[in-house]
Write a protein that holds these residues in place. Sequence first.
Motif, mmCIF file in Angstrom:
data_model
loop_
_atom_site.group_PDB
_atom_site.id
_atom_site.type_symbol
_atom_site.label_atom_id
_atom_site.label_comp_id
_atom_site.label_asym_id
_atom_site.label_seq_id
_atom_site.Cartn_x
_atom_site.Cartn_y
_atom_site.Cartn_z
ATOM 1 N N LEU A 219 0.826 -1.208 0.000
ATOM 2 C CA LEU A 219 0.000 0.000 0.000
ATOM 3 C C LEU A 219 0.860 1.258 0.000
ATOM 4 C CD1 LEU A 219 -2.792 -1.080 2.520
ATOM 5 C CD2 LEU A 219 -3.003 -0.858 0.048
ATOM 6 N N ASP A 220 1.980 1.235 0.720
ATOM 7 C CA ASP A 220 2.897 2.381 0.707
ATOM 8 C C ASP A 220 3.498 2.578 -0.688
ATOM 9 O OD1 ASP A 220 2.481 3.010 3.350
ATOM 10 O OD2 ASP A 220 4.125 1.746 4.078
ATOM 11 N N GLU A 221 3.823 1.463 -1.355
ATOM 12 C CA GLU A 221 4.355 1.568 -2.722
ATOM 13 C C GLU A 221 3.315 2.154 -3.662
ATOM 14 O OE1 GLU A 221 5.771 -2.204 -3.997
ATOM 15 O OE2 GLU A 221 7.215 -2.437 -2.360
ATOM 16 N N VAL A 222 2.072 1.711 -3.520
ATOM 17 C CA VAL A 222 0.999 2.253 -4.370
ATOM 18 C C VAL A 222 0.814 3.738 -4.107
ATOM 19 C CG1 VAL A 222 -1.461 2.134 -4.886
ATOM 20 C CG2 VAL A 222 -0.177 0.034 -4.533
ATOM 21 N N ASN A 223 0.855 4.139 -2.845
ATOM 22 C CA ASN A 223 0.697 5.550 -2.497
ATOM 23 C C ASN A 223 1.808 6.398 -3.115
ATOM 24 O OD1 ASN A 223 -0.644 7.680 -1.003
ATOM 25 N ND2 ASN A 223 1.125 7.652 0.367
ATOM 26 N N TYR B 238 -9.459 5.310 -11.513
ATOM 27 C CA TYR B 238 -8.689 5.876 -10.408
ATOM 28 C C TYR B 238 -9.476 5.924 -9.098
ATOM 29 C CZ TYR B 238 -5.800 7.532 -14.289
ATOM 30 O OH TYR B 238 -5.031 7.603 -15.427
ATOM 31 N N LEU B 239 -10.793 5.665 -9.152
ATOM 32 C CA LEU B 239 -11.612 5.789 -7.946
ATOM 33 C C LEU B 239 -11.162 4.823 -6.845
ATOM 34 C CD1 LEU B 239 -15.255 6.199 -9.333
ATOM 35 C CD2 LEU B 239 -13.873 7.908 -8.155
ATOM 36 N N LEU C 144 2.536 9.940 -10.092
ATOM 37 C CA LEU C 144 1.752 10.098 -11.318
ATOM 38 C C LEU C 144 0.770 11.256 -11.250
ATOM 39 C CD1 LEU C 144 0.969 6.324 -11.927
ATOM 40 C CD2 LEU C 144 2.570 7.737 -13.223
ATOM 41 N N SER C 145 0.544 11.802 -10.039
ATOM 42 C CA SER C 145 -0.397 12.930 -9.854
ATOM 43 C C SER C 145 -1.767 12.599 -10.436
ATOM 44 C CB SER C 145 0.166 14.208 -10.504
ATOM 45 O OG SER C 145 1.404 14.553 -9.924
ATOM 46 N N LEU C 146 -2.335 11.495 -9.956
ATOM 47 C CA LEU C 146 -3.643 11.073 -10.475
ATOM 48 C C LEU C 146 -4.776 11.954 -9.989
ATOM 49 C CD1 LEU C 146 -3.374 7.186 -10.115
ATOM 50 C CD2 LEU C 146 -2.800 8.617 -12.072
ATOM 51 N N PHE C 147 -4.592 12.638 -8.843
ATOM 52 C CA PHE C 147 -5.657 13.460 -8.277
ATOM 53 C C PHE C 147 -5.175 14.896 -8.133
ATOM 54 C CE2 PHE C 147 -6.060 9.178 -6.422
ATOM 55 C CZ PHE C 147 -7.299 8.824 -6.948
ATOM 56 N N SER C 148 -6.128 15.823 -8.262
ATOM 57 C CA SER C 148 -5.838 17.242 -8.041
ATOM 58 C C SER C 148 -6.735 17.753 -6.928
ATOM 59 C CB SER C 148 -6.065 18.055 -9.326
ATOM 60 O OG SER C 148 -7.406 17.926 -9.768
#
Length: 389
Positions: free
Chosen positions: A51-55, A77-78, A61-65
């Motif tokens: 989970l830390d690696e995914v975070n 991405y949800l 990748l800046s998937l969220f703004s």
Amino acid sequence: MSSFAATNTDDTPSSSSGQSGSPKKTPSSKLDEAVVLFEEECNYVDALKLLDEVNTQISTLSLFSSNESFSDIQTPYLKFLLLPFYKMLCLMGCRTDGAAARLSNVKNAQSMGVAFLTTMESLGGGVIGEDNVTIFHKLLGEMGGGEEDGSVRPRARGSSRDEKVARFRAQQKCSEEIKIITGKLQRRGRMDLPPEEMFEGGDKESLIRSLTTQQLKKSATQCIDELIAMNQELEMLEMSAKFQSNMSAKSPQELEDERMKQRDGANKGGGIKMTKVSVDPTSNQLLFHRQEAREGVFRPGWNLPTMTLQELGEIEYRDAMERAERDKEAEIRNKDKPTRYEYLVRDGLEDDIHKVDASAKVDRDWDDFKDENPRGSGNKMADVGDRNF
């Protein structure tokens, strides 16, 4: 297994690097793997690492703004919005040594839960629900009063029965919706339909979005329950950690002195002082004697146990073994004992000539007994007759 892993919707880019030709794990596949680790294998440590690696990857990748709403987030991405919730569950499931380590884990888990619900509330879309928002803000108010390190200082708050029932029913409703949507996605897979083709009210992307939304709603409600439980646990952990810290700061000699002091105090000052009044037989004067009742003051009014549970268990075990041995010996003794022919047939021994011959006398004796004692002959005013059939 999580519904996300079952649907296998991996449309996220990969930021992992490796040797040429080696398969690269995307953030989505790592997230699914982590969910399997802690849900099915209870491997919370390895799941936390994934989970830390995914975070780290989704941050790169800046998937969220910060200015987007729930409807602006792309469907693939949800699922990453559940990262802090999953980390909270893993932190609560990890085993620790001592109250101080457990206290640290619960505080970190609490921060993850607060971050998850804060994100859900800021994104809108009705995911967290109005009732949950109200309870969440009450919890935040009770968590106030941080320490110098910024950690929260909760005060335990209970939850009314109506609130618990409402959250339970909300989770059950989300679980039912998840099953229905998952079934639709599985049917699409069996029929090998194109993603854009409409089937059972929507295309593949709309079904996946509905599935993820239901999972987020269920997780938000569950997160409220977890935060309430954490508040109650943290209060006890802080007292336990403080006690352990004080004890560890003392030398062995100081601990031994305290133990001896407590023991001496129990022996010397633990008695109840009382006055005994008696009459002098010669002068008939009242005599007052002060004494201490050290023993038997708090003696219970029932008989106390005379043995431990282990001793009782050993006695019961010996009795059971003796009964089994007696039953075995009786079975051996009765094995060759003559018996009636119908019992030989029942036991499949009708081909044994010796047993059949021996049973003839037993059957004759039984017939003679029935002739001499017809059924009902021992009952007063009975209908006596030949009832031996």
